[in-house]
Design an enzyme around this catalytic site. Structure first.
Site, PDB file in Angstrom:
ATOM      1  CG  ASN A 259      -1.232  12.944   3.160  1.00  0.00           C
ATOM      2  OD1 ASN A 259      -0.812  13.700   2.288  1.00  0.00           O
ATOM      3  ND2 ASN A 259      -1.911  11.842   2.876  1.00  0.00           N
TER       4      ASN A 259
ATOM      5  CG  HIS B  99      -3.427  15.898   4.977  1.00  0.00           C
ATOM      6  ND1 HIS B  99      -3.781  15.469   3.722  1.00  0.00           N
ATOM      7  CD2 HIS B  99      -3.819  14.905   5.841  1.00  0.00           C
ATOM      8  CE1 HIS B  99      -4.357  14.248   3.819  1.00  0.00           C
ATOM      9  NE2 HIS B  99      -4.381  13.907   5.081  1.00  0.00           N
TER      10      HIS B  99
ATOM     11  NE  ARG C  32     -10.250  12.943   1.554  1.00  0.00           N
ATOM     12  CZ  ARG C  32      -9.486  12.353   2.468  1.00  0.00           C
ATOM     13  NH1 ARG C  32      -8.220  12.719   2.609  1.00  0.00           N
ATOM     14  NH2 ARG C  32      -9.968  11.400   3.240  1.00  0.00           N
TER      15      ARG C  32
ATOM     16  CB  SER D 270      -2.431  10.512  -0.840  1.00  0.00           C
ATOM     17  OG  SER D 270      -2.089  11.622  -0.032  1.00  0.00           O
ATOM     18  N   GLY D 271      -4.909  10.612   1.446  1.00  0.00           N
ATOM     19  CA  GLY D 271      -5.391  10.198   2.766  1.00  0.00           C
ATOM     20  C   GLY D 271      -6.473   9.135   2.671  1.00  0.00           C
TER      21      GLY D 271
ATOM     22  N   GLY E 205       0.823  -1.216   0.000  1.00  0.00           N
ATOM     23  CA  GLY E 205       0.000   0.000   0.000  1.00  0.00           C
ATOM     24  C   GLY E 205       0.851   1.257   0.000  1.00  0.00           C
TER      25      GLY E 205
ATOM     26  CB  CYS F  98      -2.729  11.811   8.183  1.00  0.00           C
ATOM     27  SG  CYS F  98      -4.437  11.807   7.600  1.00  0.00           S
TER      28      CYS F  98
ATOM     29  CB  SER G 281      -0.581  -8.077  -2.507  1.00  0.00           C
ATOM     30  OG  SER G 281      -1.692  -7.269  -2.744  1.00  0.00           O
TER      31      SER G 281
ATOM     32  N   PRO H 238     -18.491   9.630  -8.989  1.00  0.00           N
ATOM     33  CG  PRO H 238     -19.064  11.434  -7.631  1.00  0.00           C
ATOM     34  CD  PRO H 238     -19.441  10.740  -8.907  1.00  0.00           C
TER      35      PRO H 238
END
Length: 340
Positions: free
Chosen positions: A316, A243, A236, A160-161, A12, A130, A40, A186
């Site tokens: 972050n 961030h 966001r 990316s959070g 990840g 974060c 994975s 979305p």
């Protein structure tokens, strides 16, 4: 003699960053294992100049390993972290699972390094959220000088959070807007994130706040001081990494902006870039890949007796996650394990 280190969730965004930072900071590693879910298995990840093949988290034996950095989310953490801890491996967990457990220390090494000593109750240490991590790095040195009463923070949090899915959604949605033949509704976010901002991170709670906002309140109290009042609005924004936070601070005692600037310049983990001119501040794109928490726009708030405003920016994936976890491992090594 160095440490035997495990990184769980190595494929990840945060897990890969943990491996990068362990190598960059030359953490004394004798042996390292990269773990991932079965889907994975065998994926290759980088550790400095080495390439590691991921092993199966489900069957891995943690016996004899010193430290495990977990970046797998609360579900798998709930299953595997206790197993690692019971095998004698100290877990540093990036999920939210243990942050509010009174028997698990929540640590930001610049703020409360002594808290790592509480690891022994469960053999687990929690990494903060974060958005909280970068904020408390800036707050703690100011609190030590003038005692903070209240914090009002608005966050501008990168996609990316929300993990790889968040990054992919911003990328694909932006492309689809420039190419009208493609529609990209979305999926990860509740509304369009490209060219938009969304005042909603995590689930809504009964009082109208979101879980992300609640986390900032609860974690600041646990890390810095339970007496500090915090109110947060978490948003966001269409930024890939980094961030940003606009923070209004009310103190018990007066703190001049010039003294605050000097304090922050000397504070661990802080980098002050604050010139009152065009471009004399830091934006998210400039902080990517850096270890520091950047502080700009330091100024008095004339609407209250003892108030300051500051602008705080950090990567972050680093200070907000992977870097803080590695710093906890370093603190644990220096204060408890004493190898390397």
């Amino acid at each position: 003699m160095g440490y035997k280190v495990v990184v769980a969730g190595a494929t990840g965004n945060v897990g890969r960053e943990m491996l990068n930072i362990l190598a960059e900071r030359e953490f004394p590693v004798d042996e390292i294992a990269a773990l991932a879910s079965r889907k994975s298995l065998g994926t290759e990840v980088s550790f400095g100049e080495r390439t590691l093949k991921t092993q199966d988290l489900d069957t891995f034996d943690f016996t004899g390993w010193d430290i495990a950095l977990f970046a797998v989310g609360s579900g798998p953490t709930k299953e595997y972290a206790p197993k690692a801890a019971a095998a004698g491996c100290i877990v540093i967990d990036n999920s939210s699972l243990y942050r509010y457990d009174p028997d698990v220390p929540l640590v930001v090494p610049e703020c409360n390094p002594e808290a790592v000593l509480g690891y022994a109750k469960k053999n687990i240490i929690a990494n903060p959220n974060c958005s909280t991590a970068q904020m408390v790095v800036a707050l703690k040195p100011l609190h030590d000088r003038a005692r903070i009463k209240r914090v009002v923070v608005s966050t501008y949090q990168s996609v990316s959070g929300a993990g790889k899915e968040g990054i992919d959604e911003l990328w694909d949605q932006t492309k689809s807007i420039y190419n009208p033949t493609q529609d990209y509704d979305p999926k990860k976010f509740t509304k369009q994130i490209a060219f938009n901002v969304i005042p909603h991170i995590d689930v809504f709670m009964e009082d109208g706040s979101t879980k992300e906002e609640w986390k900032m309140v609860a974690e600041t109290k646990k890390i810095v001081d339970p007496k500090i009042k915090v109110t947060a609005t978490c948003v966001r924004v269409p930024v890939f990494v980094g961030h940003s936070e606009a923070i209004n601070i009310e103190f018990e005692d007066f703190l001049d902006e010039d003294e605050a600037r000097d304090i922050l310049r000397e504070a661990p983990g802080c980098m002050v870039i604050d010139k009152r001119e065009d471009g004399g501040y830091v934006t998210p794109i400039e902080c990517v890949g850096d270890f520091a928490t950047f502080i700009s726009r330091i100024r008095q708030d004339s609407t209250i007796d003892n108030g300051l405003n500051i602008w705080v920016v950090s990567d972050n994936l680093r200070k907000g996650a992977a870097l803080n976890a590695v710093q906890i491992a370093e603190t644990l090594g220096n204060r408890v394990l004493k190898k390397g």
